[in-house]
Write a protein that holds these residues in place. Structure first.
Motif, PDB file in Angstrom:
ATOM      1  N   LEU A  90     -79.703  60.216  94.000  1.00  0.00           N
ATOM      2  CA  LEU A  90     -80.413  59.302  94.894  1.00  0.00           C
ATOM      3  C   LEU A  90     -80.243  57.846  94.446  1.00  0.00           C
ATOM      4  O   LEU A  90     -80.515  57.509  93.296  1.00  0.00           O
ATOM      5  N   PRO A  91     -79.857  56.953  95.370  1.00  0.00           N
ATOM      6  CA  PRO A  91     -79.798  55.524  95.071  1.00  0.00           C
ATOM      7  C   PRO A  91     -81.105  54.805  95.410  1.00  0.00           C
ATOM      8  O   PRO A  91     -81.162  53.584  95.429  1.00  0.00           O
ATOM      9  N   ASN A 104     -90.317  51.299  93.893  1.00  0.00           N
ATOM     10  CA  ASN A 104     -88.884  51.110  93.763  1.00  0.00           C
ATOM     11  C   ASN A 104     -88.437  51.137  92.300  1.00  0.00           C
ATOM     12  O   ASN A 104     -89.241  51.150  91.378  1.00  0.00           O
ATOM     13  N   PHE A 105     -87.146  51.146  92.143  1.00  0.00           N
ATOM     14  CA  PHE A 105     -86.500  50.997  90.841  1.00  0.00           C
ATOM     15  C   PHE A 105     -85.385  49.984  91.003  1.00  0.00           C
ATOM     16  O   PHE A 105     -84.659  50.029  91.993  1.00  0.00           O
ATOM     17  N   PRO A 132     -87.342  60.611  91.921  1.00  0.00           N
ATOM     18  CA  PRO A 132     -87.055  59.303  91.341  1.00  0.00           C
ATOM     19  C   PRO A 132     -85.629  58.836  91.617  1.00  0.00           C
ATOM     20  O   PRO A 132     -84.750  59.633  91.989  1.00  0.00           O
ATOM     21  N   TYR A 133     -85.405  57.566  91.409  1.00  0.00           N
ATOM     22  CA  TYR A 133     -84.070  56.972  91.494  1.00  0.00           C
ATOM     23  C   TYR A 133     -83.120  57.746  90.564  1.00  0.00           C
ATOM     24  O   TYR A 133     -83.442  58.036  89.418  1.00  0.00           O
ATOM     25  N   GLY A 134     -81.954  58.102  91.089  1.00  0.00           N
ATOM     26  CA  GLY A 134     -80.961  58.805  90.286  1.00  0.00           C
ATOM     27  C   GLY A 134     -81.095  60.312  90.283  1.00  0.00           C
ATOM     28  O   GLY A 134     -80.306  61.001  89.627  1.00  0.00           O
ATOM     29  N   TYR A 135     -82.068  60.860  91.035  1.00  0.00           N
ATOM     30  CA  TYR A 135     -82.351  62.297  91.002  1.00  0.00           C
ATOM     31  C   TYR A 135     -81.361  63.086  91.856  1.00  0.00           C
ATOM     32  O   TYR A 135     -80.892  62.610  92.885  1.00  0.00           O
ATOM     33  N   GLY A 136     -81.068  64.284  91.420  1.00  0.00           N
ATOM     34  CA  GLY A 136     -80.235  65.185  92.209  1.00  0.00           C
ATOM     35  C   GLY A 136     -80.072  66.512  91.486  1.00  0.00           C
ATOM     36  O   GLY A 136     -80.149  66.579  90.254  1.00  0.00           O
ATOM     37  N   LEU A 137     -79.855  67.577  92.246  1.00  0.00           N
ATOM     38  CA  LEU A 137     -79.713  68.911  91.680  1.00  0.00           C
ATOM     39  C   LEU A 137     -78.284  69.427  91.824  1.00  0.00           C
ATOM     40  O   LEU A 137     -77.493  68.896  92.595  1.00  0.00           O
ATOM     41  N   ILE A 241     -79.571  57.387  78.010  1.00  0.00           N
ATOM     42  CA  ILE A 241     -78.701  58.225  78.824  1.00  0.00           C
ATOM     43  C   ILE A 241     -79.565  59.276  79.509  1.00  0.00           C
ATOM     44  O   ILE A 241     -80.352  59.970  78.858  1.00  0.00           O
ATOM     45  N   GLY A 242     -79.418  59.391  80.832  1.00  0.00           N
ATOM     46  CA  GLY A 242     -80.272  60.329  81.550  1.00  0.00           C
ATOM     47  C   GLY A 242     -79.598  60.915  82.763  1.00  0.00           C
ATOM     48  O   GLY A 242     -78.516  60.479  83.191  1.00  0.00           O
ATOM     49  N   SER A 243     -80.262  61.925  83.354  1.00  0.00           N
ATOM     50  CA  SER A 243     -79.794  62.522  84.605  1.00  0.00           C
ATOM     51  C   SER A 243     -80.564  61.967  85.791  1.00  0.00           C
ATOM     52  O   SER A 243     -80.324  62.342  86.926  1.00  0.00           O
ATOM     53  N   SER A 244     -81.536  61.074  85.531  1.00  0.00           N
ATOM     54  CA  SER A 244     -82.199  60.266  86.552  1.00  0.00           C
ATOM     55  C   SER A 244     -82.891  59.126  85.817  1.00  0.00           C
ATOM     56  O   SER A 244     -82.863  59.056  84.581  1.00  0.00           O
TER      57      SER A 244
END
Length: 257
Positions: A90-91, A104-105, A132-137, A241-244
């Motif tokens: 997610l952007p 927002n982020f 959250p921003y950057g989330y995805g499965l 470093i993260g996945s979201s």
């Protein structure tokens, strides 16, 4: 498979809505389908974040399709049947309620309830993002390790090299989007809590490991100081470093002298 969402007449300039839930009686449709006991997959066609709290809690699978293209039927079908392993992130941020807007982020310290700090009372606030921003499965899982930052002490005009190992720990080939966030720990003016400073999408087979590399330039570390000049201030920075934006896996500090 329930396809729900919005159309172009409900999204855009001068098309404000009183809420961000699924329009009309679509939620009742989803609830009725869920009540049958059969597994439900919800495909969302939409142009903005929606407050799908009930759906998120009770629907087993949700596919975000946005406003798709002419190839959408094939792509959605391939994803639902497992021929395509999605890797998008997610952007934007999905709020839980319109009462959180604007949500927002990136964000400044304590600028929004439960983002870097609680609001004055905090007892009635809705906390956290729905997504959250950057989330995805993905249909597989990933693991991060061996975060390296070099040099750990540098100068304001130098480059900072960052590397991290990513491993596909699942049973299927898939894409991961490795996200690098940067936090300026102490600054002369208020800056964002942390900001996205790099991302890389990598394809990994089951059990495969790859090293992802990033380069931080002076512009990535700069802030707009009180004299309205872009400046890299001395001090400590935190690489995350993260996945979201909220699922941070690894952290490491470096210093600018």
């Amino acid at each position: 498979i329930a396809v729900v969402g919005e159309d172009v007449d409900r999204v855009g300039e001068s098309l404000s809505r009183t809420g961000l839930n699924l329009p009309g009686r679509q939620l009742k449709l989803i609830q009725a389908l869920q009540a049958t006991g059969k597994p439900v997959v919800m495909v969302m066609i939409n142009g903005q974040p929606l407050t799908i709290n009930w759906e998120n809690k009770y629907v087993p699978a949700i596919l975000e399709a946005w406003f798709p293209s002419v190839q959408s039927g094939q792509v959605i079908a391939e994803t639902l049947f497992g021929d395509n392993n999605p890797g998008g992130r997610l952007p934007i941020t999905f709020p839980k309620t319109t009462g959180q807007l604007e949500y927002n982020f990136p964000f400044k310290p304590s600028s929004q309830a439960e983002q870097g700090g609680q609001n004055s009372w905090g007892k009635t606030s809705v906390k956290g993002a729905l997504y959250p921003y950057g989330y995805g499965l993905s249909y597989t899982t990933f693991e991060y390790s061996n975060l390296q930052v070099s040099p750990e002490k540098g100068n304001s005009q130098g480059l900072i090299q960052v590397s991290v190992d990513v491993t596909n720990t699942g049973q299927r080939k898939g894409d991961d989007v490795v996200q690098l966030y940067l936090k300026d720990e102490v600054s002369s003016v208020t800056t964002y809590e942390y900001d996205l400073r790099g991302f890389d999408r990598v394809t990994l087979n089951p059990g495969e490991k790859k090293t992802v590399q990033f380069t931080l330039h002076p512009d990535d570390l700069a802030l707009l100081d009180k004299n309205m000049n872009w400046t890299v201030e001395p001090g400590k920075f935190m690489v995350m470093i993260g996945s979201s934006s909220v699922d941070i896996k690894l952290k490491k500090e470096f210093e600018i002298e």
